[in-house]
Scaffold this motif. Structure first.
Motif, PDB file in Angstrom:
ATOM      1  N   THR A 174       0.839  -1.209   0.000  1.00 28.55           N
ATOM      2  CA  THR A 174       0.000   0.000   0.000  1.00 28.55           C
ATOM      3  C   THR A 174       0.871   1.254   0.000  1.00 28.55           C
ATOM      4  OG1 THR A 174      -1.649  -1.157   1.359  1.00 28.55           O
ATOM      5  CG2 THR A 174      -1.860   1.237   1.186  1.00 28.55           C
ATOM      6  N   ALA A 175       0.457   2.256  -0.806  1.00 32.98           N
ATOM      7  CA  ALA A 175       1.059   3.594  -0.755  1.00 32.98           C
ATOM      8  C   ALA A 175      -0.066   4.577  -0.430  1.00 32.98           C
ATOM      9  CB  ALA A 175       1.706   3.953  -2.080  1.00 32.98           C
ATOM     10  N   ILE A 176       0.124   5.408   0.595  1.00 29.91           N
ATOM     11  CA  ILE A 176      -0.927   6.320   1.066  1.00 29.91           C
ATOM     12  C   ILE A 176      -0.426   7.763   1.022  1.00 29.91           C
ATOM     13  CG2 ILE A 176      -2.512   6.888   2.935  1.00 29.91           C
ATOM     14  CD1 ILE A 176      -2.160   4.127   4.058  1.00 29.91           C
ATOM     15  N   LEU A 177      -1.301   8.634   0.504  1.00 26.85           N
ATOM     16  CA  LEU A 177      -1.087  10.079   0.586  1.00 26.85           C
ATOM     17  C   LEU A 177      -2.185  10.644   1.465  1.00 26.85           C
ATOM     18  CD1 LEU A 177      -0.193  12.963  -0.249  1.00 26.85           C
ATOM     19  CD2 LEU A 177      -1.632  12.710  -2.276  1.00 26.85           C
ATOM     20  N   MET A 187       1.548  14.015   4.106  1.00 25.84           N
ATOM     21  CA  MET A 187       2.407  12.890   4.468  1.00 25.84           C
ATOM     22  C   MET A 187       2.150  11.726   3.525  1.00 25.84           C
ATOM     23  SD  MET A 187       3.245  11.240   8.162  1.00 25.84           S
ATOM     24  CE  MET A 187       4.664  10.157   8.330  1.00 25.84           C
ATOM     25  N   LEU A 188       3.237  11.039   3.151  1.00 26.75           N
ATOM     26  CA  LEU A 188       3.173   9.861   2.297  1.00 26.75           C
ATOM     27  C   LEU A 188       3.752   8.687   3.068  1.00 26.75           C
ATOM     28  CD1 LEU A 188       3.401  12.442   0.386  1.00 26.75           C
ATOM     29  CD2 LEU A 188       4.222  10.858  -1.355  1.00 26.75           C
ATOM     30  N   MET A 189       3.125   7.523   2.902  1.00 26.76           N
ATOM     31  CA  MET A 189       3.612   6.300   3.554  1.00 26.76           C
ATOM     32  C   MET A 189       3.638   5.149   2.560  1.00 26.76           C
ATOM     33  SD  MET A 189       1.848   6.041   7.332  1.00 26.76           S
ATOM     34  CE  MET A 189       2.457   6.983   8.727  1.00 26.76           C
ATOM     35  N   GLY A 190       4.604   4.246   2.737  1.00 27.30           N
ATOM     36  CA  GLY A 190       4.675   3.053   1.912  1.00 27.30           C
ATOM     37  C   GLY A 190       4.740   1.807   2.781  1.00 27.30           C
ATOM     38  N   PHE A 191       3.916   0.812   2.465  1.00 31.98           N
ATOM     39  CA  PHE A 191       3.883  -0.450   3.219  1.00 31.98           C
ATOM     40  C   PHE A 191       4.162  -1.614   2.258  1.00 31.98           C
ATOM     41  CE2 PHE A 191       1.181   2.463   5.510  1.00 31.98           C
ATOM     42  CZ  PHE A 191       1.484   2.249   6.848  1.00 31.98           C
ATOM     43  N   GLY A 192       4.755  -2.676   2.801  1.00 34.97           N
ATOM     44  CA  GLY A 192       5.010  -3.865   1.992  1.00 34.97           C
ATOM     45  C   GLY A 192       5.942  -3.563   0.826  1.00 34.97           C
ATOM     46  N   LYS A 193       5.509  -3.917  -0.380  1.00 36.19           N
ATOM     47  CA  LYS A 193       6.319  -3.647  -1.572  1.00 36.19           C
ATOM     48  C   LYS A 193       6.600  -2.153  -1.729  1.00 36.19           C
ATOM     49  CE  LYS A 193       6.130  -4.052  -6.627  1.00 36.19           C
ATOM     50  NZ  LYS A 193       5.278  -4.471  -7.786  1.00 36.19           N
ATOM     51  N   ALA A 194       5.621  -1.318  -1.389  1.00 37.55           N
ATOM     52  CA  ALA A 194       5.804   0.130  -1.506  1.00 37.55           C
ATOM     53  C   ALA A 194       6.852   0.647  -0.519  1.00 37.55           C
ATOM     54  CB  ALA A 194       4.473   0.846  -1.280  1.00 37.55           C
ATOM     55  N   GLU A 195       7.010  -0.002   0.614  1.00 35.44           N
ATOM     56  CA  GLU A 195       8.049   0.424   1.559  1.00 35.44           C
ATOM     57  C   GLU A 195       9.438   0.241   0.954  1.00 35.44           C
ATOM     58  OE1 GLU A 195       8.092  -1.775   5.179  1.00 35.44           O
ATOM     59  OE2 GLU A 195       9.597  -0.475   6.149  1.00 35.44           O
ATOM     60  N   GLU A 196       9.588  -0.836   0.136  1.00 38.61           N
ATOM     61  CA  GLU A 196      10.887  -1.112  -0.481  1.00 38.61           C
ATOM     62  C   GLU A 196      11.116  -0.252  -1.729  1.00 38.61           C
ATOM     63  OE1 GLU A 196      11.275  -5.113  -1.836  1.00 38.61           O
ATOM     64  OE2 GLU A 196      13.426  -4.907  -2.296  1.00 38.61           O
ATOM     65  N   TYR A 197      10.085  -0.147  -2.580  1.00 39.44           N
ATOM     66  CA  TYR A 197      10.258   0.559  -3.850  1.00 39.44           C
ATOM     67  C   TYR A 197       9.969   2.052  -3.747  1.00 39.44           C
ATOM     68  CZ  TYR A 197      10.958  -3.729  -6.480  1.00 39.44           C
ATOM     69  OH  TYR A 197      11.477  -4.907  -6.974  1.00 39.44           O
ATOM     70  N   LEU A 198       9.290   2.473  -2.683  1.00 44.59           N
ATOM     71  CA  LEU A 198       9.063   3.902  -2.429  1.00 44.59           C
ATOM     72  C   LEU A 198       9.664   4.217  -1.067  1.00 44.59           C
ATOM     73  CD1 LEU A 198       5.348   4.272  -3.653  1.00 44.59           C
ATOM     74  CD2 LEU A 198       7.429   5.009  -4.850  1.00 44.59           C
ATOM     75  N   ASP A 199      10.988   4.192  -1.011  1.00 45.36           N
ATOM     76  CA  ASP A 199      11.654   4.468   0.265  1.00 45.36           C
ATOM     77  C   ASP A 199      11.564   5.972   0.579  1.00 45.36           C
ATOM     78  OD1 ASP A 199      13.437   5.651  -1.448  1.00 45.36           O
ATOM     79  OD2 ASP A 199      14.985   4.119  -1.233  1.00 45.36           O
ATOM     80  N   ALA A 200      12.174   6.375   1.684  1.00 40.09           N
ATOM     81  CA  ALA A 200      12.043   7.762   2.134  1.00 40.09           C
ATOM     82  C   ALA A 200      12.542   8.752   1.083  1.00 40.09           C
ATOM     83  CB  ALA A 200      12.813   7.942   3.447  1.00 40.09           C
ATOM     84  N   GLU A 201      13.648   8.427   0.415  1.00 40.70           N
ATOM     85  CA  GLU A 201      14.202   9.350  -0.579  1.00 40.70           C
ATOM     86  C   GLU A 201      13.237   9.519  -1.758  1.00 40.70           C
ATOM     87  OE1 GLU A 201      15.871   6.925   0.847  1.00 40.70           O
ATOM     88  OE2 GLU A 201      17.251   8.116   2.083  1.00 40.70           O
ATOM     89  N   ARG A 202      12.682   8.416  -2.235  1.00 40.58           N
ATOM     90  CA  ARG A 202      11.753   8.518  -3.365  1.00 40.58           C
ATOM     91  C   ARG A 202      10.455   9.213  -2.957  1.00 40.58           C
ATOM     92  NH1 ARG A 202      12.332   2.798  -6.772  1.00 40.58           N
ATOM     93  NH2 ARG A 202      14.547   3.055  -7.281  1.00 40.58           N
ATOM     94  N   LEU A 203       9.986   8.958  -1.743  1.00 36.81           N
ATOM     95  CA  LEU A 203       8.779   9.645  -1.278  1.00 36.81           C
ATOM     96  C   LEU A 203       9.035  11.138  -1.138  1.00 36.81           C
ATOM     97  CD1 LEU A 203       7.284   7.168   1.366  1.00 36.81           C
ATOM     98  CD2 LEU A 203       6.517   7.588  -0.975  1.00 36.81           C
ATOM     99  N   ASP A 204      10.255  11.516  -0.742  1.00 37.30           N
ATOM    100  CA  ASP A 204      10.608  12.944  -0.715  1.00 37.30           C
ATOM    101  C   ASP A 204      10.470  13.558  -2.109  1.00 37.30           C
ATOM    102  OD1 ASP A 204      11.107  13.218   1.959  1.00 37.30           O
ATOM    103  OD2 ASP A 204      13.280  12.952   1.807  1.00 37.30           O
ATOM    104  N   LEU A 205      10.953  12.831  -3.123  1.00 35.85           N
ATOM    105  CA  LEU A 205      10.859  13.338  -4.497  1.00 35.85           C
ATOM    106  C   LEU A 205       9.396  13.510  -4.920  1.00 35.85           C
ATOM    107  CD1 LEU A 205      13.619  11.143  -6.231  1.00 35.85           C
ATOM    108  CD2 LEU A 205      13.767  13.569  -5.634  1.00 35.85           C
TER     109      LEU A 205
END
Length: 263
Positions: A99-102, A112-130
């Protein structure tokens, strides 16, 4: 087993398969992913966002969730989002899965953006910042629909890259790759043209006789002097900005990546 019973069993299995498949499709199509509790969108925009979220959720096997609230009931937005995820059990693949949440808190102007499961790995903090930096101007201009579309599309595009790679690296831009290909091709063609002509066999030493040449005098001439000055660095950095990315655990103990700031 008689042929009659065999046909009956096949008919029952076919019916069960169709029933399960239809149930899965209906469940997927009826899944809510847009929670506009702050009434930032029109009904038509919510419908289009639901369709877009479903399309990209299927593509990345990750639920894209959007939440807007008037206020967080006295909670910090991170705590509110963690509880929201725990209570709803979002996840494309399973309960509390990918899950990815805005989320927007309109009272505090928090995003705020959050990534869980696969999204935690592929949308890490740096990518969520972008992603957050990209959508914040639209949020500040109240172009909420455009910001939400950008969140879904940009997050999905970033998930096409393997973890640890900067998806905004200029080398990944098609026009940079095209320019590099043109330059390399030009160098190759230039080299071929240069080497295709007659080679020069004479140089400055060809007609110089070392045995019969002597140096009679030598003179050095002073022309000028150049002095460069550089300012001494000062330690008065007072810069500010958003809080940036990080991560943590929800109240239910589920880990996530995150990025937060103001809009």
């Amino acid at each position: 087993m008689s042929r009659r019973y065999s046909k009956l069993i096949i008919l029952i299995m076919t019916f069960v398969f169709c029933f399960v498949t239809m149930g899965t499709v209906v469940a997927s199509e009826s899944k809510q992913r847009i929670y506009d509790d702050a009434n930032l969108l029109s009904e038509a925009e919510v419908t289009k966002l639901e369709e877009l979220a479903q399309e990209y959720s299927d593509k990345q096997e990750t639920d894209f969730i959007i939440l807007s609230i008037e206020d967080a009931d006295g909670k910090d937005i991170e705590k509110y989002m963690g509880d929201f995820y725990d209570e709803h059990g979002f996840g494309y693949n399973q309960q509390h899965g990918n899950t990815a949440i805005l989320a927007l808190d309109m009272k505090e102007r928090d995003v705020m953006l959050m990534g869980f499961g696969k999204a935690e790995e592929y949308l890490d903090a740096e990518r969520l910042d972008l992603v957050r930096n990209k959508i914040t101007p639209d949020l500040s201009s109240k172009n909420y629909y455009d910001a939400f579309v950008s969140f879904i599309e940009t997050s999905s595009r970033y998930m096409e890259f393997r973890p640890g790679v900067n998806p905004e690296n200029p080398l990944f831009k098609w026009w940079i790759q095209l320019g590099a290909a043109v330059i390399v091709a030009g160098l190759i063609v230039g080299s071929m043209v240069y080497n295709s002509g007659d080679k020069v066999t004479t140089n400055s030493r060809t007609y110089f006789d070392d045995n019969n040449t002597r140096m009679n005098s030598k003179r050095d001439i002073f022309i000028n002097k150049t002095v460069s000055k550089r300012r001494k660095p000062s330690n008065n950095n007072k810069g500010g900005g958003g809080r940036g990315g990080g991560g943590g655990f929800t109240g239910g103990g589920r880990s996530f990546s995150s990025s937060r700031g103001k809009f």
